[in-house]
Each structure stands twice: as C-alpha cells, then as structure tokens.
Design a protein around this motif. Structure first.
Motif, PDB file in Angstrom:
ATOM      1  N   CYS A 166       0.846  -1.196   0.000  1.00 39.25           N
ATOM      2  CA  CYS A 166       0.000   0.000   0.000  1.00 39.25           C
ATOM      3  C   CYS A 166       0.877   1.240   0.000  1.00 39.25           C
ATOM      4  N   TYR A 167       0.565   2.155  -0.907  1.00 42.93           N
ATOM      5  CA  TYR A 167       1.275   3.422  -0.997  1.00 42.93           C
ATOM      6  C   TYR A 167       0.223   4.520  -1.079  1.00 42.93           C
ATOM      7  N   GLY A 168      -0.063   5.127   0.079  1.00 43.90           N
ATOM      8  CA  GLY A 168      -1.148   6.100   0.139  1.00 43.90           C
ATOM      9  C   GLY A 168      -2.455   5.381  -0.114  1.00 43.90           C
ATOM     10  N   SER A 169      -3.231   5.859  -1.075  1.00 41.52           N
ATOM     11  CA  SER A 169      -4.516   5.232  -1.390  1.00 41.52           C
ATOM     12  C   SER A 169      -4.388   4.158  -2.473  1.00 41.52           C
ATOM     13  N   VAL A 170      -3.158   3.906  -2.915  1.00 43.30           N
ATOM     14  CA  VAL A 170      -2.929   2.926  -3.974  1.00 43.30           C
ATOM     15  C   VAL A 170      -2.532   1.585  -3.346  1.00 43.30           C
ATOM     16  N   ASN A 171      -3.218   0.529  -3.760  1.00 43.68           N
ATOM     17  CA  ASN A 171      -2.955  -0.821  -3.254  1.00 43.68           C
ATOM     18  C   ASN A 171      -2.562  -1.732  -4.411  1.00 43.68           C
ATOM     19  N   PHE A 172      -1.470  -2.450  -4.219  1.00 38.90           N
ATOM     20  CA  PHE A 172      -1.015  -3.421  -5.205  1.00 38.90           C
ATOM     21  C   PHE A 172      -1.017  -4.793  -4.554  1.00 38.90           C
ATOM     22  N   SER A 173      -1.685  -5.752  -5.186  1.00 34.84           N
ATOM     23  CA  SER A 173      -1.586  -7.153  -4.763  1.00 34.84           C
ATOM     24  C   SER A 173      -0.753  -7.874  -5.803  1.00 34.84           C
ATOM     25  N   VAL A 174       0.230  -8.617  -5.327  1.00 42.78           N
ATOM     26  CA  VAL A 174       1.144  -9.337  -6.206  1.00 42.78           C
ATOM     27  C   VAL A 174       0.817 -10.815  -6.124  1.00 42.78           C
ATOM     28  N   PHE A 175       0.666 -11.431  -7.295  1.00 46.16           N
ATOM     29  CA  PHE A 175       0.434 -12.864  -7.420  1.00 46.16           C
ATOM     30  C   PHE A 175       1.634 -13.445  -8.166  1.00 46.16           C
ATOM     31  N   GLU A 176       2.001 -14.676  -7.826  1.00 44.98           N
ATOM     32  CA  GLU A 176       3.169 -15.289  -8.468  1.00 44.98           C
ATOM     33  C   GLU A 176       2.832 -16.692  -8.925  1.00 44.98           C
ATOM     34  N   ARG A 177       3.221 -16.998 -10.156  1.00 47.00           N
ATOM     35  CA  ARG A 177       3.119 -18.377 -10.643  1.00 47.00           C
ATOM     36  C   ARG A 177       4.355 -19.111 -10.162  1.00 47.00           C
TER      37      ARG A 177
END
Length: 181
Positions: A166-177
């Motif tokens: 999370c960076y401020g109001s931005v959310n990144f979810s990381v998925f990995e194969r």
C-alpha cells in the motif's frame, strides 16, 4: 507525471486534458518498481499492461529495458496517446492494442513475465482478473501478476497471492506463478 528510472529517467509525461485516466501516482509507481527490481532484472522481460490509461507503466518498463510490452487500452483517445507517446520516445518495444482488457485476457495466447492490471476501481468484474490470468496460463513460470485495486478489495485468498503493498490510497496485490520443478 514522469518516468522514474531507466534511460528516460525524469522525462515528463503530460497527457492532454481530455484523457480521463487515473494514472498511478509517481510515489506509488516509484515504490512499486523498487519492489519489482528487487526481484526482477527487467531487461528483456515480456510485460502485459492492462487498462493502460496514459501508458505510464508501459513507458516505465520500456525505459528500464523490457523486451516487449503489450499495452491494452479500450479508450480510443488513450490508445492513440499511448501510440503517439511511444513513437515520440522511440519505444519500439511497446505494442498498443485497442481492446477490452477482459476480452483480451480471454483470447490471449502469449505468456508474460509480468502482467500489470490497473482497472478502474469501480469497474464490474475487476476481481476476476487474477482468475482469468490463471485460467489462461498467461504467466511464465515465476511470473508476476500485479493487480492495482482500491483499499476495499481483498484478494489475499485467491490462488497465487504473494503479498500486498500500500502506498497512500494505492494498493497493489502481487500474485506469483510458481517455478516449475
């Protein structure tokens, strides 16, 4: 908006006022790419940028030496802006596609090292993007799907989930194969 790093570091990107995109903030983009580059050598990777908007993420990957970037955007004005900006910068590795990102995922046959998806936060069905990527086998072994979403969405229970940033109001979810044995 600017390119954070690479051969075009510091280059300002000024989209016209008629672009209605919500570009990833420079702060969030810089932090995201710090995470990416701590795990990946970007030079030569194949990238899919879904819901490209202004093309900011595509330009960042191109500036850092990605081998190929498919930039998918449905809005004609945005698509034309991405094509024009890529040409101006000399980013021959960016291939812009004017298409619905969901339909593109369903018909795509290429595999990518990194898929970045930044759908509008209120678009119906955005939570299905990770599932579509898995169903179609679009990630190479060890590949990442980076899914930008609102703070109200929890995708941590979906297959392949690795981490959330999370960076401020931005959310990144990381998925990995997983890597193949």
């Amino acid at each position: 908006m600017r390119i954070v790093s690479g051969r075009y570091r510091g280059r300002i990107i000024q989209p016209p006022k008629n672009l209605r995109a919500r570009p990833t903030t420079d702060f969030a983009k810089e932090n995201l790419f710090n995470v990416i580059t701590s795990h990946w050598e970007i030079e030569g990777v194949d990238v899919l940028d879904l819901f490209s908007g202004t093309g900011s993420i595509s330009y960042e990957f191109a500036s850092r030496g990605a081998g190929s970037i498919v930039s998918v955007e449905i809005n004609a004005i945005h698509y034309n802006y991405i094509r024009s900006t890529a040409k101006t910068f000399g980013f021959s590795e960016i291939y812009a596609v004017k298409a619905n990102a969901f339909l593109y995922l369903k018909s795509c046959t290429k595999q990518f090292n990194i898929i970045f998806a930044d759908p509008p936060y209120d678009i119906e069905g955005s939570e299905t993007i990770p599932e579509l990527v898995w169903q179609k086998g679009l990630l190479k072994p060890g590949g990442w799907l980076i899914f930008e979403h609102s703070k109200n969405m929890d995708v941590s229970k979906l297959p392949g989930f690795k981490e959330k940033r999370c960076y401020g109001s931005v959310n990144f979810s990381v998925f990995e194969r997983p890597e193949e044995p």
